[in-house]
Enzyme design. Structure first.
Site, PDB file in Angstrom:
ATOM      1  N   ASN A  15      18.656  -1.275   1.645  1.00 52.03           N
ATOM      2  CA  ASN A  15      17.777  -2.092   0.660  1.00 52.03           C
ATOM      3  C   ASN A  15      17.450  -2.487  -0.683  1.00 52.03           C
ATOM      4  OD1 ASN A  15      14.926  -3.584   0.232  1.00 52.03           O
ATOM      5  ND2 ASN A  15      14.566  -4.728   2.167  1.00 52.03           N
ATOM      6  N   GLY A  17      15.108  -3.110  -2.976  1.00 50.21           N
ATOM      7  CA  GLY A  17      13.660  -3.720  -2.618  1.00 50.21           C
ATOM      8  C   GLY A  17      12.720  -1.659  -2.452  1.00 50.21           C
ATOM      9  N   LYS A  18      13.303  -1.848  -1.338  1.00 49.49           N
ATOM     10  CA  LYS A  18      12.538  -0.823  -0.759  1.00 49.49           C
ATOM     11  C   LYS A  18      13.013   1.101  -1.337  1.00 49.49           C
ATOM     12  CE  LYS A  18      12.514  -1.654   4.527  1.00 49.49           C
ATOM     13  NZ  LYS A  18      13.259  -1.216   5.596  1.00 49.49           N
ATOM     14  N   ASP A  73      11.134   2.525   8.415  1.00 49.53           N
ATOM     15  CA  ASP A  73      11.226   1.197   9.069  1.00 49.53           C
ATOM     16  C   ASP A  73       9.982  -0.038   8.962  1.00 49.53           C
ATOM     17  OD1 ASP A  73      12.810  -0.585  10.178  1.00 49.53           O
ATOM     18  OD2 ASP A  73      11.388  -1.012  11.705  1.00 49.53           O
ATOM     19  N   SER A  74       9.828  -1.602   8.625  1.00 49.93           N
ATOM     20  CA  SER A  74       8.917  -1.687   7.387  1.00 49.93           C
ATOM     21  C   SER A  74       8.681  -2.959   8.265  1.00 49.93           C
ATOM     22  CB  SER A  74       8.699  -1.743   6.353  1.00 49.93           C
ATOM     23  OG  SER A  74       9.845  -2.115   5.897  1.00 49.93           O
ATOM     24  N   ASP A 163       6.867 -10.089   0.208  1.00 50.41           N
ATOM     25  CA  ASP A 163       5.576 -10.293  -0.570  1.00 50.41           C
ATOM     26  C   ASP A 163       5.092 -11.552  -1.248  1.00 50.41           C
ATOM     27  OD1 ASP A 163       5.466  -7.207  -1.033  1.00 50.41           O
ATOM     28  OD2 ASP A 163       7.544  -6.697  -2.436  1.00 50.41           O
ATOM     29  N   HIS A 188       1.338  -0.064   2.474  1.00 55.61           N
ATOM     30  CA  HIS A 188       1.403   0.371   3.339  1.00 55.61           C
ATOM     31  C   HIS A 188       2.408   1.447   3.637  1.00 55.61           C
ATOM     32  CE1 HIS A 188       4.198  -2.520   2.886  1.00 55.61           C
ATOM     33  NE2 HIS A 188       5.489  -2.938   3.476  1.00 55.61           N
TER      34      HIS A 188
HETATM   35  P1  IMP Z   1      14.027  -2.714   7.825  1.00 55.65           P
HETATM   36  O1  IMP Z   1      12.984  -1.938   7.308  1.00 55.65           O
HETATM   37  O2  IMP Z   1      14.911  -2.342   7.002  1.00 55.65           O
HETATM   38  O3  IMP Z   1      14.394  -3.593   9.710  1.00 55.65           O
HETATM   39  O4  IMP Z   1      13.416  -4.214   7.243  1.00 55.65           O
HETATM   40  C1  IMP Z   1      12.443  -4.399   6.970  1.00 55.65           C
HETATM   41  C2  IMP Z   1      12.046  -5.891   6.512  1.00 55.65           C
HETATM   42  O5  IMP Z   1      10.506  -6.415   6.488  1.00 55.65           O
HETATM   43  C3  IMP Z   1      12.690  -5.868   4.486  1.00 55.65           C
HETATM   44  O6  IMP Z   1      13.610  -6.443   4.745  1.00 55.65           O
HETATM   45  C4  IMP Z   1      11.671  -6.806   4.753  1.00 55.65           C
HETATM   46  O7  IMP Z   1      11.989  -8.090   4.690  1.00 55.65           O
HETATM   47  C5  IMP Z   1      10.234  -6.471   5.393  1.00 55.65           C
HETATM   48  N1  IMP Z   1       9.281  -5.881   4.422  1.00 55.65           N
HETATM   49  C6  IMP Z   1       8.936  -4.906   4.582  1.00 55.65           C
HETATM   50  N2  IMP Z   1       8.065  -3.900   3.240  1.00 55.65           N
HETATM   51  C7  IMP Z   1       7.970  -5.273   2.700  1.00 55.65           C
HETATM   52  C8  IMP Z   1       7.387  -5.014   1.519  1.00 55.65           C
HETATM   53  O8  IMP Z   1       6.865  -4.343   1.101  1.00 55.65           O
HETATM   54  N3  IMP Z   1       7.065  -5.779   0.788  1.00 55.65           N
HETATM   55  C9  IMP Z   1       7.822  -7.525   1.676  1.00 55.65           C
HETATM   56  N4  IMP Z   1       8.859  -7.424   3.170  1.00 55.65           N
HETATM   57  C10 IMP Z   1       8.861  -5.737   3.127  1.00 55.65           C
END
Ligand code: IMP
Length: 200
Positions: A15, A17-18, A73-74, A163, A188
């Site tokens: 991802n 953004g992450k 994981d978030s 966001d 977070h």
């Molecule tokens: P995963 O942890 O890769 O399963 O994806 C977590 C998903 O949670 C992301 O694709 C976002 O949709 C959402 N997410 C997690 N952290 C954030 C953040 O800081 N801002 C916005 N969306 C987030």
């Protein structure tokens, strides 16, 4: 297990953004890699909690590359939706991780639960579990949370994911309206990172 200073670290996410946000938290002397550098796709996240899923990722990517891996994981928990999307936050965006689609789904589900939701405070929180693994071993795991509410319309174009619809408590702005440096000093991910920073 990690008695040597970490000089190389894989950031276990596809991802963008992450990846950017985790990279910005790390000390600059650490050389970072991402799964794309090794043409690796993400593993299936079949855990039941944020913690289980981040360990699946950090162990998987570390095993595949032999590098120490940090993974997160978030997701967003919305109280009116019984904490959904939660660990399914990415999946609400569909196969192409379309965040506009995910946000529309949030609004659709909120309307189904309560047609008057826009007039109410819809409590929500972002949660992040972060883990560092070396091969099949967990080095450390931590969790961070931030409480807030859902904005009745998307605002701001910074950040990623949900966001634009998350308003942090005591601020009148969505994460999407905050500068990246501001979000990354209070979100977070930062809170989870603070607890494991001494390992890096
Ligand atoms: P995963 O942890 O890769 O399963 O994806 C977590 C998903 O949670 C992301 O694709 C976002 O949709 C959402 N997410 C997690 N952290 C954030 C953040 O800081 N801002 C916005 N969306 C987030």
């Amino acid at each position: 297990m990690l008695n040597k200073k970490i000089t190389k670290l894989l950031i276990g996410t596809n991802n963008k953004g992450k990846l950017r946000e985790i990279r910005d938290l790390l000390p600059i002397n650490i050389k970072t890699y991402c799964p794309k550098d090794f043409k690796l796709k993400s593993p299936i996240e079949n855990g039941n909690t944020f913690e289980e899923n981040c360990l699946i990722k950090s162990k998987y990517f570390s095993n595949k590359t032999g590098l120490i891996c940090i993974a997160d994981d978030s997701g967003l928990e919305i109280d009116l939706l019984d904490k959904k999307p939660g660990i399914h936050s990415a999946r609400w965006g569909g196969k192409n991780s379309d965040f506009k689609k995910a946000i529309k789904k949030v609004y659709r589900e909120l309307k189904k639960k309560d047609p008057n939701w826009k007039k109410k405070k819809i409590r929500a929180r972002f949660v992040c579990a972060l883990s560092i693994s070396y091969l099949n071993k967990k080095v450390v795991i931590s969790k961070g949370k931030v409480e807030g509410k859902i904005s009745s319309k998307p605002k701001g174009c910074n950040g990623f994911g949900y966001d634009p619809i998350f308003i942090l408590n005591k601020r009148n702005k969505t994460f999407g309206e905050m500068k990246p440096s501001q979000k990354s000093s209070l979100d977070h991910r930062y809170k989870a990172f603070k607890k494991i920073k001494k390992f890096l």
